[in-house]
Design a protein around this motif. Structure first.
Motif, short mmCIF file in Angstrom:
data_model
loop_
_atom_site.label_atom_id
_atom_site.label_comp_id
_atom_site.label_asym_id
_atom_site.label_seq_id
_atom_site.Cartn_x
_atom_site.Cartn_y
_atom_site.Cartn_z
N VAL A 39 -18.74 -47.80 -47.09
CA VAL A 39 -17.93 -48.90 -47.63
C VAL A 39 -18.26 -49.08 -49.10
O VAL A 39 -19.43 -49.25 -49.46
CB VAL A 39 -18.18 -50.21 -46.85
N VAL A 40 -17.24 -49.01 -49.95
CA VAL A 40 -17.44 -49.20 -51.39
C VAL A 40 -16.97 -50.58 -51.84
O VAL A 40 -17.44 -51.10 -52.85
CB VAL A 40 -16.76 -48.09 -52.23
N ALA A 41 -16.03 -51.17 -51.10
CA ALA A 41 -15.54 -52.50 -51.47
C ALA A 41 -14.95 -53.19 -50.25
O ALA A 41 -14.44 -52.55 -49.34
CB ALA A 41 -14.48 -52.39 -52.56
N LEU A 42 -15.03 -54.52 -50.27
CA LEU A 42 -14.43 -55.37 -49.25
C LEU A 42 -13.50 -56.34 -49.96
O LEU A 42 -13.86 -56.93 -50.98
CB LEU A 42 -15.50 -56.14 -48.48
N PHE A 43 -12.31 -56.49 -49.43
CA PHE A 43 -11.31 -57.37 -50.02
C PHE A 43 -10.84 -58.39 -48.99
O PHE A 43 -10.75 -58.08 -47.81
CB PHE A 43 -10.08 -56.58 -50.48
N GLU A 44 -10.53 -59.57 -49.47
CA GLU A 44 -9.80 -60.55 -48.68
C GLU A 44 -8.57 -60.89 -49.49
O GLU A 44 -8.67 -61.25 -50.67
CB GLU A 44 -10.65 -61.81 -48.44
#
Length: 155
Positions: free
Chosen positions: A142-147
């Motif tokens: 995982v390189v990024a998490l978005f909401e």
């Protein structure tokens, strides 16, 4: 989802990038899969999407999250034969590591988005809901998490 349906939404994504949202066309996201539960989109790491550190530019990552979360709204509106007025009201992002390969974006909240579309049809009012998008590199990290706060109204 059969391959002809994936091709239909992939073509819709490409046309949206050409005629409606040029940034999508510039980044060239590719639809990998779309089902009632999940959307998977890939963006290649290339000259167009790279920053000066040779990793994916955060704007390219934002386009990937936008497209991945947004495709479900169009998918369900098409399925229900209604025309959406659709936008994002908010976005939260957490960048965990540099994106140094092609990136695969996944949103698994399709059924929640479907409920928002149905609620928008029933109430004839704009519906807002936060959904999560995960960005992983080709190693599965995982390189990024978005909401993303999706806002849907039926025309």
């Amino acid at each position: 989802m059969n391959k002809s349906s994936i091709k239909k939404y992939a073509l819709m994504l490409r046309l949206m990038g050409i005629f409606k949202i040029p940034m999508i066309g510039y980044v060239r996201p590719r639809l990998q899969n779309i089902t009632d539960e999940e959307v998977v989109v890939k963006i290649k790491l290339c000259r167009r999407t790279k920053n000066h550190l040779k990793s994916m530019y955060f704007g390219s990552l934002a386009v990937g999250a936008d497209v991945t979360a947004g495709l479900h709204a169009f998918y369900f509106c098409d399925e229900l034969n209604v025309k959406p007025s659709f936008a994002f009201k908010g976005m939260k992002a957490e960048f965990l590591k540099r994106a140094e390969t092609d990136i695969v974006f996944t949103c698994t909240e399709g059924l929640v988005i479907r409920e928002q579309v149905l609620k928008a049809i029933q109430t004839n009012e704009r519906q807002n809901h936060w959904v999560k998008v995960t960005a992983k590199d080709l190693n599965g990290e995982v390189v990024a998490l978005f909401e993303m706060e999706i806002s849907v109204k039926i025309k």
